[in-house]
Motif scaffolding. Structure first.
Motif, PDB file in Angstrom:
ATOM      1  N   ARG A   4       0.824  -1.214   0.000  1.00 11.90           N
ATOM      2  CA  ARG A   4       0.000   0.000   0.000  1.00 11.90           C
ATOM      3  C   ARG A   4       0.858   1.265   0.000  1.00 11.90           C
ATOM      4  O   ARG A   4       0.357   2.366   0.253  1.00 11.90           O
ATOM      5  CB  ARG A   4      -0.925   0.001   1.217  1.00 11.90           C
ATOM      6  N   ARG A   5       2.131   1.124  -0.298  1.00 11.42           N
ATOM      7  CA  ARG A   5       3.031   2.276  -0.266  1.00 11.42           C
ATOM      8  C   ARG A   5       2.617   3.329  -1.312  1.00 11.42           C
ATOM      9  O   ARG A   5       2.031   2.997  -2.338  1.00 11.42           O
ATOM     10  CB  ARG A   5       4.472   1.829  -0.542  1.00 11.42           C
ATOM     11  N   PRO A   6       2.909   4.582  -1.063  1.00  4.78           N
ATOM     12  CA  PRO A   6       2.707   5.609  -2.077  1.00  4.78           C
ATOM     13  C   PRO A   6       3.568   5.315  -3.307  1.00  4.78           C
ATOM     14  O   PRO A   6       4.730   4.907  -3.188  1.00  4.78           O
ATOM     15  CB  PRO A   6       3.180   6.891  -1.382  1.00  4.78           C
ATOM     16  N   ILE A   7       2.993   5.487  -4.486  1.00  6.25           N
ATOM     17  CA  ILE A   7       3.732   5.306  -5.728  1.00  6.25           C
ATOM     18  C   ILE A   7       3.589   6.560  -6.568  1.00  6.25           C
ATOM     19  O   ILE A   7       2.610   7.308  -6.448  1.00  6.25           O
ATOM     20  CB  ILE A   7       3.244   4.069  -6.519  1.00  6.25           C
ATOM     21  N   VAL A  63      -4.024  13.092   4.327  1.00  4.63           N
ATOM     22  CA  VAL A  63      -3.582  12.039   3.414  1.00  4.63           C
ATOM     23  C   VAL A  63      -4.592  10.908   3.247  1.00  4.63           C
ATOM     24  O   VAL A  63      -4.826  10.435   2.128  1.00  4.63           O
ATOM     25  CB  VAL A  63      -2.212  11.490   3.880  1.00  4.63           C
ATOM     26  N   THR A  64      -5.195  10.427   4.330  1.00 10.23           N
ATOM     27  CA  THR A  64      -6.044   9.251   4.198  1.00 10.23           C
ATOM     28  C   THR A  64      -7.032   9.160   5.355  1.00 10.23           C
ATOM     29  O   THR A  64      -6.752   9.602   6.475  1.00 10.23           O
ATOM     30  CB  THR A  64      -5.209   7.955   4.163  1.00 10.23           C
ATOM     31  N   ASP A  65      -8.185   8.550   5.088  1.00  6.76           N
ATOM     32  CA  ASP A  65      -9.155   8.232   6.131  1.00  6.76           C
ATOM     33  C   ASP A  65      -8.840   6.910   6.832  1.00  6.76           C
ATOM     34  O   ASP A  65      -9.439   6.604   7.862  1.00  6.76           O
ATOM     35  CB  ASP A  65     -10.563   8.122   5.527  1.00  6.76           C
ATOM     36  N   ASP A  66      -7.921   6.147   6.278  1.00  6.71           N
ATOM     37  CA  ASP A  66      -7.598   4.823   6.806  1.00  6.71           C
ATOM     38  C   ASP A  66      -6.569   4.976   7.934  1.00  6.71           C
ATOM     39  O   ASP A  66      -5.409   5.317   7.694  1.00  6.71           O
ATOM     40  CB  ASP A  66      -7.029   3.961   5.672  1.00  6.71           C
ATOM     41  N   VAL A  67      -6.996   4.722   9.152  1.00  7.51           N
ATOM     42  CA  VAL A  67      -6.124   4.948  10.303  1.00  7.51           C
ATOM     43  C   VAL A  67      -4.895   4.048  10.246  1.00  7.51           C
ATOM     44  O   VAL A  67      -3.772   4.479  10.531  1.00  7.51           O
ATOM     45  CB  VAL A  67      -6.897   4.728  11.615  1.00  7.51           C
ATOM     46  N   ILE A 118       0.189   8.497  -5.762  1.00  7.35           N
ATOM     47  CA  ILE A 118      -1.085   7.823  -5.551  1.00  7.35           C
ATOM     48  C   ILE A 118      -1.054   7.221  -4.149  1.00  7.35           C
ATOM     49  O   ILE A 118      -0.198   6.381  -3.839  1.00  7.35           O
ATOM     50  CB  ILE A 118      -1.334   6.706  -6.585  1.00  7.35           C
ATOM     51  N   ILE A 119      -1.967   7.678  -3.298  1.00  7.52           N
ATOM     52  CA  ILE A 119      -2.040   7.190  -1.924  1.00  7.52           C
ATOM     53  C   ILE A 119      -3.496   6.880  -1.617  1.00  7.52           C
ATOM     54  O   ILE A 119      -4.356   7.759  -1.717  1.00  7.52           O
ATOM     55  CB  ILE A 119      -1.508   8.240  -0.919  1.00  7.52           C
ATOM     56  N   ASP A 120      -3.759   5.657  -1.276  1.00  7.85           N
ATOM     57  CA  ASP A 120      -5.109   5.231  -0.925  1.00  7.85           C
ATOM     58  C   ASP A 120      -6.115   5.611  -2.017  1.00  7.85           C
ATOM     59  O   ASP A 120      -7.255   5.986  -1.746  1.00  7.85           O
ATOM     60  CB  ASP A 120      -5.521   5.847   0.413  1.00  7.85           C
ATOM     61  N   GLY A 121      -5.662   5.523  -3.261  1.00 12.44           N
ATOM     62  CA  GLY A 121      -6.529   5.771  -4.410  1.00 12.44           C
ATOM     63  C   GLY A 121      -6.690   7.221  -4.803  1.00 12.44           C
ATOM     64  O   GLY A 121      -7.442   7.516  -5.749  1.00 12.44           O
TER      65      GLY A 121
END
Length: 366
Positions: free
Chosen positions: A28-31, A114-118, A48-51
């Motif tokens: 799931r790393r940033p690409i 950056v993301t909603d995923d804790v 691209i981070i968490d879509g």
């Protein structure tokens, strides 16, 4: 001059940072993805981070970031690898040229929400903090850094700041609003207590930390002012109004890269609500509450000293985002600031030295 502490500099996060992710999160790393540059986004490379893409430099909900490095920057920007902290000798050489003894390094990517995923947030912050701890070991004590805590996990944040304290960190990175919480929210109190115990200040930097607020503004029309630069002043108002510094008498708070010209207005707004004599809403407040504000070149320094005082102003060059001021970079970029501020004739040299050396040393505990 070599004792100057540059109170606000930045890293362009490189791809190498994500090698520090735990194995279970590596997929799931940033690409970095590449596209044509002739679009409304005016750049070719994005994370691209968490879509989602970072940055999003056009449209509503947009935000501007200097990372990831663009192909033309590699060709045309000689110091790009120093900005990424992949060229430590180059970074130190730039500091020597500017006359700075130490830099305090803030993130770039994490200026945005950056993301909603804790779970992913925790992993990304861990990778950042591990990378920066290694940079500190290579910098001879001159490259100090801010822990990026995964603020939606207080336990993980406390673990992060303890690791950071052991590895050269000099503060905790916050934005003026964190998702849907203002910084006076009791949710943050356990972290404030631990930061005070570790003698680490709360460093409130400009940043698009509140997605709902960012969604209102078209970055193409509003630039970064409403949803990025105003958040620290909202934090200042709420922290003071709710007497949070009284609750944590050993904790310092800094307001970084928003300039200081907003201070008189916010003090006026506070006094309008709470009353009191004018002297209560000035330098005494900053000293009693351990509040520090970063000054930007071109501001009216003699005027601001009346409100903030000579003990609580600090100065950063925004190195890493330099090239601004109408030159295509961040508007806070001011690599000449240390030389220029010393040439001012309307402020005593002893006051300038406090702003460049003593005050940031006290604030960051260096």
């Amino acid at each position: 001059m070599p004792n100057v502490i540059d109170a606000d500099t930045h890293i362009f996060e490189p791809k190498e940072m994500w090698e520090h992710l735990d194995k279970g999160m590596y997929l799931r790393r940033p690409i970095v993805v590449e596209g044509p540059k002739d679009t409304i986004y005016r750049r070719s490379n994005f994370w691209i981070i968490d879509g989602n893409i970072f940055p999003k430099p056009a449209g509503k909900g947009g935000f501007l970031l200097g990372t990831p490095t663009q192909p033309d920057q590699i060709a045309n920007m000689p110091d790009v690898h120093a900005r990424e902290l992949l060229d430590i000798p180059g970074r130190l050489a730039a500091m020597d040229q500017m006359g700075t003894g130490a830099q305090v390094i803030y993130p770039t990517l994490f200026l945005a929400y950056v993301t909603d995923d804790v779970e992913l947030e925790v992993a990304l912050c861990q990778a950042y903090n591990r990378f920066m701890s290694e940079i500190f070991k290579q910098g001879g004590g001159r490259l100090r850094w801010l822990v990026v805590p995964p603020l939606r996990s207080i336990d993980a944040s406390i673990e992060a700041i303890n690791m950071g304290k052991e590895n050269g960190a000099v503060g905790l990175f916050f934005r003026g609003i964190e998702k849907d919480r203002t910084l006076d929210d009791p949710y943050f109190f356990p972290l404030y207590r631990e930061a005070a115990r570790l003698d680490l200040p709360i460093c409130i930097h400009t940043g698009a930390g509140c997605p709902a607020f960012s969604a209102v503004f078209d970055v193409s029309r509003s630039h970064t002012f409403p949803h990025t630069r105003t958040l620290p002043m909202m934090a200042f108002r709420n922290l003071v109004a709710n007497k949070i510094p009284d609750m944590f008498p050993d904790l310092r708070f800094g307001f970084i890269e928003a300039g200081a010209s907003w201070v008189p207005y916010v003090l006026h707004a506070l006094r309008s609500v709470f009353g009191g004599e004018p002297g209560e809403w000035g330098p005494k407040l900053f000293q009693d509450y351990r509040l520090y504000v970063s000054y930007e070149e071109w501001e009216d320094l003699p005027y601001l000293l009346k409100y903030v005082g000579e003990e609580n102003l600090i100065v950063g060059s925004d190195w890493g985002h330099h090239g601004g001021r109408g030159r295509g970079g961040d508007p806070s970029g001011q690599p000449e600031v240390f030389a220029n501020i010393r040439s001012q004739e309307d402020v005593a040299g002893s006051v300038i030295e406090k702003m460049l050396v003593d005050n940031p040393a006290r604030f960051y505990g260096i």
